[in-house]
Scaffold this motif. Structure first.
Motif, short mmCIF file in Angstrom:
data_model
loop_
_atom_site.label_atom_id
_atom_site.label_comp_id
_atom_site.label_asym_id
_atom_site.label_seq_id
_atom_site.Cartn_x
_atom_site.Cartn_y
_atom_site.Cartn_z
N ASP A 157 0.84 -1.20 0.00
CA ASP A 157 0.00 0.00 0.00
C ASP A 157 0.88 1.25 0.00
O ASP A 157 0.62 2.20 -0.75
CB ASP A 157 -0.92 0.02 1.23
CG ASP A 157 -1.87 -1.16 1.26
OD1 ASP A 157 -2.53 -1.43 0.24
OD2 ASP A 157 -1.96 -1.83 2.32
N CYS A 158 1.91 1.25 0.84
CA CYS A 158 2.82 2.40 0.91
C CYS A 158 3.53 2.60 -0.43
O CYS A 158 3.69 3.73 -0.89
CB CYS A 158 3.84 2.20 2.03
SG CYS A 158 3.10 2.21 3.68
N THR A 159 3.93 1.50 -1.06
CA THR A 159 4.61 1.57 -2.35
C THR A 159 3.69 2.16 -3.42
O THR A 159 4.10 3.02 -4.20
CB THR A 159 5.09 0.16 -2.79
OG1 THR A 159 5.95 -0.35 -1.76
CG2 THR A 159 5.81 0.20 -4.10
N LYS A 160 2.44 1.71 -3.42
CA LYS A 160 1.45 2.20 -4.39
C LYS A 160 1.25 3.71 -4.25
O LYS A 160 1.28 4.46 -5.23
CB LYS A 160 0.13 1.46 -4.16
CG LYS A 160 -1.01 1.83 -5.06
CD LYS A 160 -2.22 0.95 -4.70
CE LYS A 160 -3.48 1.39 -5.36
NZ LYS A 160 -4.63 0.57 -4.95
N VAL A 161 1.06 4.18 -3.01
CA VAL A 161 0.85 5.60 -2.76
C VAL A 161 2.12 6.39 -3.08
O VAL A 161 2.06 7.45 -3.70
CB VAL A 161 0.38 5.85 -1.30
CG1 VAL A 161 0.36 7.33 -0.98
CG2 VAL A 161 -1.00 5.23 -1.09
N SER A 162 3.27 5.86 -2.70
CA SER A 162 4.54 6.52 -2.97
C SER A 162 4.75 6.74 -4.46
O SER A 162 5.17 7.83 -4.89
CB SER A 162 5.70 5.70 -2.40
OG SER A 162 6.93 6.31 -2.68
N HIS A 163 4.44 5.74 -5.25
CA HIS A 163 4.60 5.84 -6.71
C HIS A 163 3.72 6.96 -7.28
O HIS A 163 4.19 7.78 -8.08
CB HIS A 163 4.27 4.49 -7.35
CG HIS A 163 4.44 4.48 -8.83
ND1 HIS A 163 5.69 4.45 -9.42
CD2 HIS A 163 3.53 4.51 -9.83
CE1 HIS A 163 5.53 4.47 -10.74
NE2 HIS A 163 4.23 4.51 -11.00
N GLN A 164 2.46 7.00 -6.85
CA GLN A 164 1.54 8.03 -7.34
C GLN A 164 1.97 9.43 -6.90
O GLN A 164 1.99 10.37 -7.69
CB GLN A 164 0.12 7.77 -6.84
CG GLN A 164 -0.60 6.65 -7.53
CD GLN A 164 -0.89 6.98 -8.98
OE1 GLN A 164 -0.37 6.32 -9.88
NE2 GLN A 164 -1.69 7.98 -9.24
N ILE A 165 2.31 9.57 -5.62
CA ILE A 165 2.69 10.87 -5.08
C ILE A 165 3.99 11.35 -5.74
O ILE A 165 4.10 12.53 -6.11
CB ILE A 165 2.86 10.82 -3.54
CG1 ILE A 165 1.53 10.46 -2.86
CG2 ILE A 165 3.43 12.13 -3.00
CD1 ILE A 165 0.43 11.46 -2.98
N SER A 166 4.95 10.46 -5.91
CA SER A 166 6.22 10.83 -6.55
C SER A 166 6.00 11.41 -7.93
O SER A 166 6.59 12.43 -8.29
CB SER A 166 7.14 9.62 -6.66
OG SER A 166 7.57 9.20 -5.40
N GLY A 167 5.13 10.76 -8.71
CA GLY A 167 4.84 11.25 -10.06
C GLY A 167 4.25 12.65 -10.05
O GLY A 167 4.67 13.53 -10.80
N VAL A 168 3.29 12.88 -9.17
CA VAL A 168 2.65 14.20 -9.08
C VAL A 168 3.64 15.24 -8.57
O VAL A 168 3.69 16.37 -9.08
CB VAL A 168 1.39 14.14 -8.18
CG1 VAL A 168 0.86 15.52 -7.88
CG2 VAL A 168 0.33 13.27 -8.82
N MET A 169 4.44 14.88 -7.59
CA MET A 169 5.41 15.83 -7.03
C MET A 169 6.46 16.21 -8.08
O MET A 169 6.91 17.35 -8.12
CB MET A 169 6.10 15.23 -5.80
CG MET A 169 5.15 14.95 -4.64
SD MET A 169 4.30 16.40 -4.01
CE MET A 169 5.56 17.05 -2.96
N ASP A 170 6.85 15.26 -8.93
CA ASP A 170 7.81 15.56 -10.00
C ASP A 170 7.23 16.54 -11.00
O ASP A 170 7.92 17.45 -11.46
CB ASP A 170 8.23 14.27 -10.72
CG ASP A 170 9.15 13.40 -9.87
OD1 ASP A 170 9.67 13.90 -8.85
OD2 ASP A 170 9.34 12.21 -10.22
N VAL A 171 5.95 16.38 -11.30
CA VAL A 171 5.30 17.26 -12.28
C VAL A 171 5.00 18.62 -11.67
O VAL A 171 5.30 19.66 -12.25
CB VAL A 171 4.00 16.61 -12.83
CG1 VAL A 171 3.21 17.60 -13.66
CG2 VAL A 171 4.33 15.36 -13.62
#
Length: 161
Positions: A51-65
């Protein structure tokens, strides 16, 4: 509370909730070299590493953009654990009758830390009972608050005196 700035909460909370998790709270500790963005997530089924990995992946993408944070920071996704932090008044309401450890910006009745039972939540005033003492603590007076797990209460741990 160490709640992140509003622009980060407004960016991150909808992403976490869109993935089907509760966003318990977001901490942001800025630092030129070692900043930390910690996001606490929860669900009825508990939280696993996946669950943490899934959220981390999504948040990382948005934070990069979006790039809402200047400088370097470390992103951490975490379960709130049994000693869950509180970030909102509604969390005190949800845990009425439970024991919390509250740290205060300024002393109330000579105390900067209070461990007490949540007796009442009215507007933004949390009423805590520690033995015979009752404290009416404004939410904005709290620098930090955490639930005290039952196993610590039974052992007499986490004293706020």
């Amino acid at each position: 509370m160490k709640q992140a700035p509003e622009h980060l909460v407004n960016l991150i909370e909808p992403i976490v909730e869109g993935l089907g998790y509760e966003c318990v709270g977001i901490e942001y500790n800025p630092h030129p070299k070692h900043g930390l963005l910690r996001i606490y997530i929860d669900s009825d089924n508990g939280i696993l590493v996946e669950d943490c990995t899934k959220v981390s992946h999504q948040i990382s993408g948005v934070m990069d953009v979006e790039d809402p944070i200047l400088g370097n920071y470390h992103l951490e996704i975490s379960s709130p654990g049994e000693d869950r932090p509180f970030f909102k008044v509604s969390q005190f309401e949800r845990y009425l009758g439970s024991t919390v450890l509250v740290h205060l910006f300024k002393a109330i009745d000579g105390r900067r830390k209070i461990t007490g039972l949540i007796e009442k939540v009215e507007d933004d005033i949390i009423t805590l009972k520690d033995g015979e003492q009752v404290f009416e603590v404004p939410f904005i007076a709290m620098s930090k608050a955490r639930l005290v797990p039952e196993y610590l209460i039974e052992k007499g741990g986490r004293s706020g005196k």
